[in-house]
Write a protein that holds these residues in place. Structure first.
Motif, PDB file in Angstrom:
ATOM      1  N   MET A 151       0.830  -1.204   0.000  1.00  0.00           N
ATOM      2  CA  MET A 151       0.000   0.000   0.000  1.00  0.00           C
ATOM      3  C   MET A 151       0.870   1.262   0.000  1.00  0.00           C
ATOM      4  O   MET A 151       0.565   2.235  -0.698  1.00  0.00           O
ATOM      5  N   LYS A 152       1.958   1.249   0.770  1.00  0.00           N
ATOM      6  CA  LYS A 152       2.850   2.403   0.796  1.00  0.00           C
ATOM      7  C   LYS A 152       3.519   2.605  -0.562  1.00  0.00           C
ATOM      8  O   LYS A 152       3.708   3.739  -1.019  1.00  0.00           O
ATOM      9  N   GLU A 187       1.087   4.226  -2.861  1.00  0.00           N
ATOM     10  CA  GLU A 187       0.970   5.652  -2.555  1.00  0.00           C
ATOM     11  C   GLU A 187       2.157   6.437  -3.097  1.00  0.00           C
ATOM     12  O   GLU A 187       2.008   7.588  -3.522  1.00  0.00           O
ATOM     13  N   THR A 188       3.341   5.818  -3.109  1.00  0.00           N
ATOM     14  CA  THR A 188       4.507   6.477  -3.702  1.00  0.00           C
ATOM     15  C   THR A 188       4.293   6.712  -5.193  1.00  0.00           C
ATOM     16  O   THR A 188       4.612   7.784  -5.722  1.00  0.00           O
ATOM     17  N   ASN A 202       1.424   7.066  -6.689  1.00  0.00           N
ATOM     18  CA  ASN A 202       0.434   8.145  -6.799  1.00  0.00           C
ATOM     19  C   ASN A 202       1.072   9.510  -6.581  1.00  0.00           C
ATOM     20  O   ASN A 202       0.778  10.483  -7.296  1.00  0.00           O
ATOM     21  N   PHE A 203       1.925   9.608  -5.581  1.00  0.00           N
ATOM     22  CA  PHE A 203       2.577  10.887  -5.274  1.00  0.00           C
ATOM     23  C   PHE A 203       3.413  11.366  -6.460  1.00  0.00           C
ATOM     24  O   PHE A 203       3.355  12.548  -6.840  1.00  0.00           O
ATOM     25  N   THR A 230      -4.562   7.109 -11.354  1.00  0.00           N
ATOM     26  CA  THR A 230      -3.669   6.706 -10.271  1.00  0.00           C
ATOM     27  C   THR A 230      -4.233   5.432  -9.639  1.00  0.00           C
ATOM     28  O   THR A 230      -5.252   4.904 -10.087  1.00  0.00           O
ATOM     29  N   ASP A 267      -6.264   3.656  -6.744  1.00  0.00           N
ATOM     30  CA  ASP A 267      -7.303   3.983  -5.766  1.00  0.00           C
ATOM     31  C   ASP A 267      -7.473   2.763  -4.860  1.00  0.00           C
ATOM     32  O   ASP A 267      -7.812   1.684  -5.332  1.00  0.00           O
ATOM     33  N   LEU A 318      -2.002   6.400   5.951  1.00  0.00           N
ATOM     34  CA  LEU A 318      -2.359   5.810   4.659  1.00  0.00           C
ATOM     35  C   LEU A 318      -3.470   6.612   3.996  1.00  0.00           C
ATOM     36  O   LEU A 318      -4.395   7.077   4.663  1.00  0.00           O
ATOM     37  N   SER A 319      -3.370   6.761   2.692  1.00  0.00           N
ATOM     38  CA  SER A 319      -4.371   7.529   1.937  1.00  0.00           C
ATOM     39  C   SER A 319      -5.451   6.591   1.420  1.00  0.00           C
ATOM     40  O   SER A 319      -5.523   6.286   0.223  1.00  0.00           O
ATOM     41  N   GLU A 373       9.025   0.567   0.275  1.00  0.00           N
ATOM     42  CA  GLU A 373       7.824   1.403   0.330  1.00  0.00           C
ATOM     43  C   GLU A 373       7.926   2.558  -0.652  1.00  0.00           C
ATOM     44  O   GLU A 373       7.015   3.378  -0.742  1.00  0.00           O
TER      45      GLU A 373
END
Length: 436
Positions: free
Chosen positions: A190-191, A194-195, A197-198, A210, A212, A236-237, A293
């Protein structure tokens, strides 16, 4: 007049008149004195505006009118205006105001003479096209649904459920809802998502394409409080949740437009595959391996889908994740797209977005190919197959018989697609890939 005669002639009108006369005789100082005793904190000693304050206010009005509004007025004009508003409106004044309102409403109705807009079939079709385009934009994200027991380590809580029952389990979760859950198998994944996505938001501000993340759980919604608190604790987002209160969350995967479902329960993975949704079983390849991550790492076992392709060409029916079921014609076999291919194609589109910004060497998506049994011929076929899905392989390892365990520990993939790892769990679906 006797007292009896007085009361005989006394009526309600006389009573009201007496009350009104008495009220007129009550002074402001009397009222303030009473309220000071009853509710002193809300009583005040205001005795009216001082004469100099009123004069300053009038002068300020005159200055604004002359300097800012370009009006030629003086203090007498202000006094006349105030005095005119202090007077009570007569019946004639009220009737005049009513006539003005009626005239204003009629004028408004006269202006609404245009006919309602009529849409042609062509215009309606264009409107619906724009609506569909807006809906598809919101669905550009690659939705990864993850189970709560995969994102978090809930082994202790599960033991309470199995030994003491549901109510004890729910009570324990409520009593500990402010204690974050331990990290689970999918946490590093998950991390890493998110990286990605960032980085995409940095390169493409405002883009919807991205990852979701949706948290799927068959827990009661009250238990969800601890899940959400844990997500917030770790930063977490995750903004989408599905809490089904004991029923299977598999029934809702399509409603969330799921592209990939991750669970540590092989049966749930099999059920998702039977619904035509890409799914993978989460498990440790090496418990000592530290997963990144900062980079999403995906590895493929090239031998597995090459063998399946060869079986398809021979006419052998298989139900795999990559190639899919076969449809036989008179002279050849046409393989359908496998269950996971749709997800992999979406992953390839994200990979290409980084390449378009000259970020190939710094891409947070890294693709690995491991061919354990075959040599260069098998490796070439595997590379071309993965390329046909829109994915570029970054690192390829053609082992030709060498063991791959040490290599996997070195790579540390979050997702390892290996169709030979797990045995079939049903006649319609096989959970044959590993996710770290």
């Amino acid at each position: 007049m006797t007292l009896k005669e007085f009361w005989r002639n006394y009526n309600i009108y006389d009573g009201i008149k007496n009350i009104a006369d008495s009220w007129e005789e009550v002074k402001t100082t009397n009222m303030k004195g009473v309220w000071n005793k009853l509710w002193p904190q809300f009583a005040h000693g205001f005795k009216g505006f001082a004469a100099e304050d009123i004069a300053e206010a009038r002068q300020a009005v005159v200055d604004i009118g002359n300097n800012q509004l370009q009006l030629d007025i003086n203090e007498d004009d202000v006094l006349d205006l105030l005095e005119s508003h202090a007077e009570e409106l007569t019946n004639e004044d009220l009737m005049e105001l009513e006539q003005q309102m009626i005239a204003f409403e009629e004028e408004g109705r006269d202006q609404e003479t245009s006919e309602p807009k009529k849409f042609l079939t062509k215009e309606l079709a264009e409107a619906f096209r724009l609506i569909e385009a807006g809906m598809s934009k919101s669905q550009q994200a690659i939705t990864v649904a993850v189970s709560s027991r995969t994102l978090f380590n809930m082994a202790d809580e599960r033991a309470i459920y199995e030994s003491d029952g549901l109510e004890s389990y729910v009570k324990y979760q409520l009593d500990h809802e402010n204690e974050p859950l331990k990290k689970g198998l999918a946490f590093a994944l998950m991390k890493a998502l998110e990286t990605v996505n960032f980085r995409l938001h940095e390169l493409y501000p405002g883009s919807d394409e991205t990852f979701d993340i949706v948290l799927m759980t068959n827990n009661h919604a009250q238990v969800g409080v601890r899940l959400i608190n844990s997500i917030n604790h770790y930063g977490l987002s995750i903004e989408r949740f599905c809490m089904t209160g004991g029923t299977s969350p598999i029934n809702y995967l399509k409603a969330y437009h799921t592209n990939l479902y991750l669970s540590s329960d092989p049966m749930k993975v099999a059920n998702a595959l039977s619904e035509g949704i890409a799914a993978a079983t989460m498990c440790h390849l090496d418990k000592d391996t530290q997963l990144s991550e900062k980079q999403l790492r995906v590895a493929f076992d090239g031998d597995s889908f090459i063998q399946q392709e060869q079986d398809n060409k021979k006419g052998m029916r298989t139900s795999g994740l990559f190639i899919g079921n076969c449809k036989e014609s008179e002279d050849r076999v046409f393989p359908d797209n496998g269950t996971l291919v749709g997800f992999l194609e979406s992953l390839g589109r994200l990979q290409k977005k980084f390449y378009a910004k000259n970020e190939r060497l710094n891409c947070p998506i890294r693709i690995y190919l491991i061919v354990k049994k075959g040599g260069s011929t098998a490796g070439l076929k595997a590379l071309k197959t993965i390329r046909s899905w829109g994915l570029d392989v970054d690192e390829a390892f053609i082992l030709n018989g060498l063991p791959a365990n040490g290599l996997l520990s070195k790579i540390g993939p979050h997702i390892y697609f290996d169709e030979q790892t797990l045995q079939p769990t049903s006649s319609t679906a096989i959970a044959q890939c590993k996710s770290r």
